[in-house]
Design a protein around this motif. Structure first.
Motif, PDB file in Angstrom:
ATOM      1  N   GLU A  30      84.901   8.902  -3.972  1.00 28.77           N
ATOM      2  CA  GLU A  30      85.052   9.930  -3.712  1.00 28.77           C
ATOM      3  C   GLU A  30      82.994  10.548  -2.725  1.00 28.77           C
ATOM      4  OE1 GLU A  30      87.562  13.041  -5.677  1.00 28.77           O
ATOM      5  OE2 GLU A  30      84.993  13.040  -6.453  1.00 28.77           O
ATOM      6  N   SER A  53      80.578  14.237  -7.275  1.00 27.85           N
ATOM      7  CA  SER A  53      81.805  14.645  -8.396  1.00 27.85           C
ATOM      8  C   SER A  53      81.051  14.444 -10.086  1.00 27.85           C
ATOM      9  CB  SER A  53      82.392  13.218  -8.318  1.00 27.85           C
ATOM     10  OG  SER A  53      81.756  11.934  -8.375  1.00 27.85           O
ATOM     11  N   ARG A  68      84.051  21.784  -5.115  1.00 23.56           N
ATOM     12  CA  ARG A  68      85.585  20.840  -5.070  1.00 23.56           C
ATOM     13  C   ARG A  68      86.919  21.448  -5.058  1.00 23.56           C
ATOM     14  NH1 ARG A  68      84.373  16.055  -6.417  1.00 23.56           N
ATOM     15  NH2 ARG A  68      85.333  15.849  -7.809  1.00 23.56           N
ATOM     16  N   ARG A 112      89.658  19.226  -5.642  1.00 20.20           N
ATOM     17  CA  ARG A 112      89.569  18.421  -6.452  1.00 20.20           C
ATOM     18  C   ARG A 112      89.163  19.393  -7.865  1.00 20.20           C
ATOM     19  NH1 ARG A 112      90.474  14.911  -2.418  1.00 20.20           N
ATOM     20  NH2 ARG A 112      89.724  12.864  -2.238  1.00 20.20           N
TER      21      ARG A 112
END
Length: 938
Positions: free
Chosen positions: A5, A12, A32, A37
């Protein structure tokens, strides 16, 4: 951190935040989520944000991408932690568990479904059927457990009030699904109506609108019960128990001052019918309580109106709770491993998927929230301890010096709740056991007295200036996730067991086997019951302690579920920030040397594309040294530890800048390799084609040689031998070869012919070529005499005269050869015919008068003739064409030698052969049925 990513999706892994603050945590979580995400790591913990929509990230391709990969090898996902737990169980033979926590509606149940889906998909084929069966039963059981053990929230209809093991928090009886979803016939058979507002236990939620269709939901639950394995008798028993509970709520009592009576006995009769008991026994259990005296004597004590209501409600709640427990037990029996043999199957290892409720703070927090938050305190304590233990264990394994980490230890809050003799649960139990009229207010006073000095406990009495609490009603606990104010009203009633032994014996003596199975303790007589039952809080505490002990001996993995866009802060409730701080206290990032080198080797000239050092650790040291991070790392036995995220971001940025260059380089190299592969392939193809063509040519020659090996000794010199089919490349060569063979064959035939016969043979061949088989009989089977006028046998009377004239003409015109001579009839343009003689020599064509001693009537040079036409019939008609268009039309006559001779072919063959050999021009003979025509051809 997930390696695939980009930074545009945020961090992340929360461990890699620049600063561990609530603002940065929430900003990263929001970024995110907006980028689609929904999963983020905290080390090895997965934080999941409920998207409230279907996402295309759970298909077969995604399962294959995460199968067998390391946790940080792919972007954060539930499948990554599922695979890690599965590998720990299979490779290291460890019991593992995945703890899924979060508040109502955060997506815990969906997360458990996807985890079970992944484990079922990656299981060995030999075990896949059993795992798939267990998964299907569990997934089917969700709607059943949700229907019987859940409470509705403002965001979803399936808040998990069950623990998949035991249940202690069923505050209200849920029968609305049956009333709204059941058919009229079904409800009538159980003496029910389809209006929930009619019944005391469902009246409160009767006006609640649901997001689901009640009738379809009811059908889904009944279908799931059937799929799981419940018999029709058991399903009917479930209906009967639910109907009993609803009817119990409508039982009313009245007092005349001395005794208590039931208002209307029709409801009691219905309850007795549904529970397969005697109506009199039902009434007696509701109105009286059997008590054993100290001397062993048994007496019946009548209830007050209030006691009867308490007993009725306790009985209804116990019925519902035992029904739910029985359903859970039946499901557990279905999914239990059958015929397990440790010798054959090896060590029995398990993966536990624990879906639990999260921390709760409502406007009015009661006994249920107190138990739930105590559970979360207990699990948070275990969570922090296990993370610290994992961190310390990894540091010890890698030879890194362990530094003490300061963190909030919530053991003090756990002790506040569960400590023997001093904790809140002990104070509640003591109040429930005290004889006399002990109220919730008295219990609160007792807590204020015993816990006045505790730093995490307060009330309005202890903090008189805090107007957010009421006197004699509220107390407050400072939990790890925030302060929670509880209302003490109802605590004692919800904690004590008001279920009298009479109800247990009543249900045990039921004729319904399902009910009898649910109440095994009813078989004891009143004199045998000596031990007071445990309170709800103590039972809950014992189950939580047992759960924590089970988790402590397993390798845990965590999924923290969050609801977006809420006023409350689930980050605080779940203790996520504390998790990040614990993980960040040592080193923010750690990775095996080989993986670190694989990812960042392109950033160092000494390691790209491959290093020549003694070990991967030395190569990693070269990368770190080149970037100047020596003081920010520590080297373990197998891993590199990076202290701050900034060092890692520097490497990531340099790597991100180099990736496009490397991609172009790899594309160039790969395209060149592909081009060379194609070139080599084409060369190989052409080489194979060439070899194959040569083989086919040779094979053709070998076959020709085999077939024609003995043609010289054959009677027909190979004329009847069939030529093999040549390959395409040899078609022209084959034709030439066939022609050569024909010439050779002709030469073999011709060389055996005497020279005296050659003239006739050539004439016949010429006639055959000219006539092309169009004229049926042209005299090829007989000898050709040519000069028939000089032949004594054909012209016995006139031959001597013709011989004399012929000699004179030979001397005069100096021709050397007679090509043809014979009688004929000449036809003029007036269609008149006369007898004539025809003499054809190699220089002239003579028309003679046979009746006048062969007088020459006409002499034409042979080279003035341009063609000859004949018919395809049996007549002897011939047309000789001249360049002056003075054509000669005649009909050949047969002599006496053979009256049926056809002499047209002989004339044509002689002329064609002569012109072919002397003039070297093409001779054509045209045939027609009745019309004569000519074309220049001599």
């Amino acid at each position: 951190m997930a390696e695939l990513e980009g930074l545009e999706f945020g961090k992340s892994d929360f461990v890699l935040l620049d600063e561990v603050t609530m603002e940065q945590f929430m900003d990263n979580l929001k970024l995110r989520f907006e980028k689609g995400r929904i999963y983020t790591y905290i080390g090895e913990v997965v934080v999941s944000v409920n998207p409230y929509r279907q996402m295309d990230i759970y298909g077969r391709d995604t399962i294959d991408a995460y199968r067998g990969r390391e946790l940080y090898e792919n972007p954060p996902h539930l499948y990554a932690v599922s695979d890690a737990a599965y590998k720990a169980m299979k490779r290291r033979a460890k019991d593992t568990c995945i703890v899924i926590s979060g508040e109502s509606g955060a997506g815990k149940t969906e997360a458990s479904k996807y985890i079970m889906q992944y484990i079922a998909a990656i299981t060995n084929p030999s075990q896949r059927a059993e795992v798939e069966s267990v998964k299907n039963v569990l997934l089917k059981s969700n709607c059943v457990l949700e229907a019987f053990g859940n409470a509705k929230t403002n965001r979803n209809d399936n808040s998990s009030r069950f623990g998949h093991i035991n249940n202690y928090l069923l505050e209200k009886v849920r029968g609305g699904g049956l009333l709204r979803g059941g058919s009229d016939e079904l409800l009538e058979s159980f003496h029910l109506q389809n209006d929930p507002s009619v019944y005391a236990y469902t009246k409160e939620g009767a006006a609640t609108t649901t997001s689901n269709n009640d009738r379809s939901s009811h059908k889904a639950v009944m279908s799931a019960l059937d799929v799981i394995g419940f018999t029709q008798e058991e399903i009917n028993s479930i209906y009967q128990i639910l109907a009993t509970i609803l009817l119990l709520g409508n039982v009313q009592f009245e007092s005349d001052g001395e005794s208590v009576q039931i208002v209307g006995l029709e409801t009691v009769n219905h309850i007795a019918e549904l529970t397969a008991t005697d109506p009199e026994s039902v009434s007696k259990s509701l109105l009286y309580r059997t008590v054993a005296t100290g001397g062993g004597e048994v007496i019946e004590k009548g209830h007050t109106e209030q006691q009867a209501c308490f007993g009725r409600d306790a009985f209804a709640k116990a019925l519902y709770e035992r029904l739910f427990g029985w359903i859970v037990g039946r499901i557990n029996s279905v999914i239990e491993v059958k015929d397990y043999n440790p010798v054959l199957h090896g060590k029995n290892t398990v993966i536990g998927v624990l879906d639990i409720y999260g921390f709760e703070i409502f406007d009015n927090n009661s006994f249920e929230q107190f138990c739930i938050n105590y559970c979360n305190e207990k699990l948070q304590q275990l969570f922090i301890e296990l993370i610290l233990r994992q961190e310390q264990g990894e540091y010890n394994r890698e030879g890194i010096t362990w530094q003490h980490i300061d963190y909030f230890n919530n053991q003090i809050i756990v002790d506040l709740v569960e400590q023997p003799h001093k904790g809140i649960i002990s104070i509640l139990d003591e109040a429930c056991l005290t004889v006399g009229n002990v109220t919730d207010t008295v219990c609160l006073d007792s807590m204020d007295t015993k816990l006045a000095q505790h730093p995490h406990y307060t009330s309005r009495k202890l903090s008189p200036t805090d107007k957010t609490m009421d006197f004699q009603k509220h107390f407050r606990i400072r939990h790890y996730a925030g302060d929670v104010t509880y209302s003490v009203e109802g605590f004692l009633d919800k904690n004590k067991d008001l279920l009298f032994q009479d109800f247990k014996r009543l249900m045990y003596n039921s004729a319904n086997p399902v009910l009898k199975e649910m109440w095994p303790d009813g078989q004891l007589s009143i004199t045998e019951v000596t031990k007071r039952p445990l309170t709800a809080a103590t039972l809950f505490k014992n189950s939580i302690v047992a759960l924590v002990d089970k988790l402590a001996c397993k390798e845990p993995y965590y999924v923290r579920c969050i609801k977006p866009n809420e006023m409350k802060s689930p980050v605080a409730y779940l203790g996520l920030l504390e998790n990040v701080m614990v993980r960040r206290a040592g080193f923010a990032y750690r990775q095996h040397y080989a993986r670190f080198l694989q990812r960042y080797k392109m950033t160092c000239e000494y390691t790209w594309p491959n290093h020549l050092m003694a070990s991967d650790r030395e190569a990693v040291e070269a990368i770190v040294t080149q970037h100047g991070f020596q003081d920010d790392v520590a080297y373990g036995h197998t891993k590199l530890f990076v202290r701050t995220p900034r060092s890692l971001y520097t490497l990531e940025q340099e790597r991100a800048a180099l990736i496009p260059i490397l991609v172009l380089f790899l594309q160039k190299v790969w395209r060149g390799a592909l081009a060379r592969m194609r070139c080599r392939r084409m060369r190989a193809i052409y080489a194979i084609m060439g070899c194959y063509k040569r083989y086919k040519v040779k094979a053709h020659f070998w076959e020709v040689e085999r077939r024609f090996a003995n043609v010289r000794t054959m009677a027909d010199y190979g004329k009847t031998v069939e030529w093999p089919t040549p390959p395409a490349a040899l078609s022209q060569f084959h034709n030439n070869t066939v022609m050569l063979h024909r010439r050779w064959w002709a030469r073999q035939i011709v060389k055996n012919i005497p020279p005296s016969d050659m003239l006739e043979v050539r004439a016949k061949v010429a006639a055959l070529t000219a006539l092309s088989g169009e004229r049926k009989d042209w005299g090829f089977s007989r000898p050709w005499e040519r000069d028939y006028l000089a032949n004594v046998r054909d012209c016995p009377q006139t031959s001597s005269g013709f011989i004399r004239v012929s000699k004179e003409l030979r001397n005069k015109d100096e021709y050397s050869q007679v090509l043809f001579s014979g009688f004929c009839r000449k036809v003029n343009r007036f269609n008149k015919s006369t007898d004539r003689s025809l003499l054809v020599t190699d220089k002239y064509v003579y028309k003679l008068e046979p009746k006048k001693q062969y007088k020459v009537l006409k002499r034409l040079p042979l080279d003035t003739f341009t063609g000859v036409s004949v018919t395809s019939g049996v007549d002897q008609m011939v047309a000789l064409h001249t360049s002056s268009q003075d054509d000669v039309l005649l009909c050949l006559q047969r002599g006496q030698l053979c009256p049926n001779q056809d002499r047209v072919g002989e004339l044509v063959g002689s002329l064609v052969d002569h012109f072919t050999r002397s003039v070297q021009t093409t001779t054509r003979c045209f045939l027609t049925g009745s019309k004569l025509f000519s074309e220049e051809g001599f």
